[in-house]
Design a protein around this motif. Sequence first.
Motif: not given
Length: 131
Positions: A77-97
């Motif tokens: 799971v560590k390689p998966i975690g690394k990719r998730l950290l990069a993808a989610l520690d960002t300014e996501l597009t959140v509808a209405g916010f």
Amino acid sequence: MIDPADALQAAVVAAVRALTNPGVTIYEEPPAKAVYPYVSLSGIVVTDDGDGDCYLGSVAEVTLHLCDRADTGTKGVKPIGKRLLAALDTELTVAGFEVVVHEALPALYAADPESPVRGTLRFRYDLAPIA
């Protein structure tokens, strides 16, 4: 405060689905016979930003569990975690916010033979409703 939980959940799920390899699935509620490895969106906690009437924003903490078979330890799971950290520690597009602040909180990797959870990732988002 306008609750951003549903919109944030949709944004997180979309971001994870956009980056994971085939065979790595994100579940909002894992089925009894989920195929490993997988990512589980285990919760979103939303609180008022504490700024009174001056700001209608909220603070949301998202928790993801990285799950795999008991015989893999944390190495799967560590390689998966690394990719998730990069993808989610960002300014996501959140509808209405608008994402005002985003932060990855410390990751935890541990192998418990009684649980399929091998890693826990948490993210904090300060969100303001778009007028």
